[in-house]
Design an enzyme around this catalytic site. Sequence first.
Site, mmCIF file in Angstrom:
data_model
loop_
_atom_site.group_PDB
_atom_site.id
_atom_site.type_symbol
_atom_site.label_atom_id
_atom_site.label_comp_id
_atom_site.label_asym_id
_atom_site.label_seq_id
_atom_site.Cartn_x
_atom_site.Cartn_y
_atom_site.Cartn_z
ATOM 1 N N LYS A 76 0.892 -1.103 -0.131
ATOM 2 C CA LYS A 76 -0.095 -0.009 0.075
ATOM 3 C C LYS A 76 0.775 1.253 0.107
ATOM 4 O O LYS A 76 0.550 2.270 -0.935
ATOM 5 C CB LYS A 76 -0.850 0.134 1.154
ATOM 6 C CG LYS A 76 -1.677 1.234 1.607
ATOM 7 C CD LYS A 76 -2.427 1.412 2.808
ATOM 8 C CE LYS A 76 -1.829 1.705 3.887
ATOM 9 N NZ LYS A 76 -1.518 3.309 4.339
ATOM 10 N N ASN A 77 1.888 1.117 0.855
ATOM 11 C CA ASN A 77 2.794 2.542 0.988
ATOM 12 C C ASN A 77 3.646 2.784 -0.161
ATOM 13 O O ASN A 77 4.204 3.833 -0.057
ATOM 14 C CB ASN A 77 3.339 2.576 2.334
ATOM 15 C CG ASN A 77 2.439 2.659 3.489
ATOM 16 O OD1 ASN A 77 1.142 3.067 3.411
ATOM 17 N ND2 ASN A 77 2.904 2.514 4.564
ATOM 18 N N CYS A 110 -5.895 7.988 9.077
ATOM 19 C CA CYS A 110 -5.664 7.146 10.462
ATOM 20 C C CYS A 110 -5.810 8.279 11.520
ATOM 21 O O CYS A 110 -4.802 9.092 11.328
ATOM 22 C CB CYS A 110 -4.483 6.114 10.592
ATOM 23 S SG CYS A 110 -4.841 4.562 9.880
ATOM 24 N N ARG A 153 0.222 14.406 13.541
ATOM 25 C CA ARG A 153 0.562 14.530 11.841
ATOM 26 C C ARG A 153 0.487 15.587 11.147
ATOM 27 O O ARG A 153 -0.125 15.895 10.035
ATOM 28 C CB ARG A 153 -0.214 13.313 11.224
ATOM 29 C CG ARG A 153 -0.107 11.933 11.847
ATOM 30 C CD ARG A 153 -0.717 10.887 11.193
ATOM 31 N NE ARG A 153 -0.038 10.146 10.089
ATOM 32 C CZ ARG A 153 -0.520 9.053 9.445
ATOM 33 N NH1 ARG A 153 -1.435 8.503 9.878
ATOM 34 N NH2 ARG A 153 0.667 8.652 8.625
ATOM 35 N N ASP A 176 4.289 0.730 11.870
ATOM 36 C CA ASP A 176 3.125 -0.081 11.334
ATOM 37 C C ASP A 176 3.020 -1.566 11.717
ATOM 38 O O ASP A 176 2.008 -2.205 11.560
ATOM 39 C CB ASP A 176 3.038 -0.033 9.778
ATOM 40 C CG ASP A 176 2.770 1.256 9.127
ATOM 41 O OD1 ASP A 176 2.297 2.245 10.178
ATOM 42 O OD2 ASP A 176 2.937 1.561 7.954
ATOM 43 N N ARG A 229 -8.721 -0.180 4.235
ATOM 44 C CA ARG A 229 -7.883 0.738 3.694
ATOM 45 C C ARG A 229 -6.479 0.277 3.264
ATOM 46 O O ARG A 229 -5.722 0.529 2.351
ATOM 47 C CB ARG A 229 -7.569 1.841 4.853
ATOM 48 C CG ARG A 229 -8.997 2.730 4.828
ATOM 49 C CD ARG A 229 -8.515 3.765 5.758
ATOM 50 N NE ARG A 229 -7.016 4.151 5.283
ATOM 51 C CZ ARG A 229 -6.170 4.615 6.338
ATOM 52 N NH1 ARG A 229 -6.251 4.763 7.493
ATOM 53 N NH2 ARG A 229 -4.956 5.100 5.856
HETATM 54 C C1 UD1 Z 1 4.005 6.875 6.361
HETATM 55 C C2 UD1 Z 1 3.108 5.528 5.860
HETATM 56 C C3 UD1 Z 1 2.485 5.256 7.322
HETATM 57 C C4 UD1 Z 1 3.656 4.911 8.303
HETATM 58 C C5 UD1 Z 1 4.602 6.134 8.340
HETATM 59 C C6 UD1 Z 1 5.938 5.976 9.356
HETATM 60 C C7 UD1 Z 1 2.210 5.806 3.769
HETATM 61 C C8 UD1 Z 1 1.188 6.298 2.931
HETATM 62 N N1 UD1 Z 1 2.142 5.970 5.183
HETATM 63 O O1 UD1 Z 1 2.988 7.755 6.819
HETATM 64 O O2 UD1 Z 1 1.764 3.971 7.127
HETATM 65 O O3 UD1 Z 1 3.181 4.478 9.761
HETATM 66 O O4 UD1 Z 1 5.110 6.598 7.041
HETATM 67 O O5 UD1 Z 1 6.471 4.908 8.886
HETATM 68 O O6 UD1 Z 1 3.315 5.683 3.322
HETATM 69 N N2 UD1 Z 1 5.563 14.796 10.701
HETATM 70 C C9 UD1 Z 1 5.998 16.013 11.128
HETATM 71 N N3 UD1 Z 1 5.919 16.894 10.239
HETATM 72 C C10 UD1 Z 1 5.661 16.439 8.826
HETATM 73 C C11 UD1 Z 1 5.258 14.996 8.442
HETATM 74 C C12 UD1 Z 1 5.477 14.301 9.444
HETATM 75 O O7 UD1 Z 1 6.083 16.284 12.100
HETATM 76 O O8 UD1 Z 1 5.609 17.392 7.879
HETATM 77 C C13 UD1 Z 1 5.757 13.566 11.885
HETATM 78 C C14 UD1 Z 1 4.352 12.880 11.874
HETATM 79 O O9 UD1 Z 1 3.382 13.731 12.511
HETATM 80 C C15 UD1 Z 1 4.830 11.660 12.595
HETATM 81 C C16 UD1 Z 1 6.210 11.441 11.888
HETATM 82 O O10 UD1 Z 1 6.602 12.592 11.487
HETATM 83 O O11 UD1 Z 1 4.978 11.687 13.870
HETATM 84 C C17 UD1 Z 1 6.467 10.281 10.960
HETATM 85 O O12 UD1 Z 1 5.176 10.547 9.780
HETATM 86 P P1 UD1 Z 1 5.739 10.342 8.494
HETATM 87 O O13 UD1 Z 1 7.116 9.546 8.426
HETATM 88 O O14 UD1 Z 1 5.628 11.565 7.630
HETATM 89 O O15 UD1 Z 1 4.658 9.278 7.923
HETATM 90 P P2 UD1 Z 1 3.619 9.543 6.938
HETATM 91 O O16 UD1 Z 1 4.424 9.655 5.618
HETATM 92 O O17 UD1 Z 1 2.485 10.190 7.179
#
Ligand code: UD1
Length: 418
Positions: free
Chosen positions: A22-23, A117, A122, A304, A396
Amino acid sequence: MEKIVVKKSQPLSGRVRTSGAKNAALPILAATLLGTEDIVLEDVPGLRDVDIMIEVLESLGSVVERLGKNRLKINSKGLNGYTTSYDLMGKMRASFLVMGPLLARMGKTVNSLPGGCNIGARPIDLHLKGFEALGAVIEDNVGDITASCDKLKGTTIYLDFPSVGATENIIMAAVLADGETVLENAAQEPEIVDLANFLRKMGAKVVGAGTSTIRIRGVERLGGCTHQIIPDRIEAGTFMVAAAITGGDVTIDNVIVSHIKPVIAKLEEAGCDVTEGDDSVRVTGRGVKNLKIKTLPYPGFPTDMQAQFMALTTVLNGKSSVKETVFENRFMHADELMKMGAEITIEDREATVIGPAKLRGAKVKATDLRAGAALILAGLVAEGKTEIYDIYHIDRGYEDIEAKFRSLGAHIERVDED
Ligand code: UD1
């Protein structure tokens, strides 16, 4: 309303094939917006999140054709939109991944704050900081975020945290920029490598994906290609825990073994036998020994897989600890597991689990995607019947989940309550 009903099952046994990740599929689908020729994607998992991303692409002018259950043909030559509807954004956080490609191709993108989620705040500040560094102007009008630019310009960007989504969005924005972008402290997840491989097939110049420094040299245009999505390491990990929690013998096919090393290590620590094949992994024996788990960005233990391992720790001997360092609020499954008899206490970002608990079936809620998977796992060993509600979260991210579990001997069915 649909629910999933799981009954106590015998040790699971047999073989199961993982679907495409998925990711990896979601950012790659977003990246198809960058090309002007036909793109064929294989092993695209049949998931609700993928359907939403397809809807997003179509709403922007892409033509998406289903060539089979897991094959898609996409052409974005006629891309004519840059706004993602509030409705679609609200359904899935990853819709935000279209922002980088739209900025690169259209010079503008308007998006609402993403949904998905409910696991912590986030924010998307790192994505926006990256776009700004590339020369975009960001405006926030009560949750509607507009990014616009004449032409993005390559630069050096240091991410304060190796965010997966920000890394992907910035790569996708930079592939059509003028000059070179260097992304430092980038996320190293295998799904980022898959995205980079896909972009390279389209003609992009991206090196270093899978390390913390990624270099992107902008090109004039991107074309088409055929690409197979990598296997889902989290789905594989979920079936591995299913073997461990039931004391079964399960072989999982279509696995890239190097992607699941942290899961293998923890299952071996718990006392299971894990045999690595070329593109498969076999888990036998029951996990018994308590574990200490700490989630980290890749190559650390994946957040995850945290919920599924918490389900496992409830039946291990003694005191286990589960520390979540990636997300702020990712322990909602603990309450549901406690309804089933688990003994869990939470302090800040660390859960202490005392086992082995005698789990019993209960009515529980899938509070997020992986929480739902954890409840299925707990249901396999709980006395009686576990009824899981809010299963749209599970849909999902898991393709054919009941059929796959049933093929291993699990007592699981989807029931329509109406
Ligand atoms: C992706 C995955 C999700 C997985 C996560 C971490 C997809 C579609 N989803 O989510 O399944 O759990 O990686 O492995 O690939 N953060 C900030 N600012 C930002 C972006 C992120 O503070 O601009 C923080 C988030 O709040 C969180 C952490 O960084 O606490 C990790 O987020 P991130 O690595 O961005 O995860 P996703 O890309 O949302």
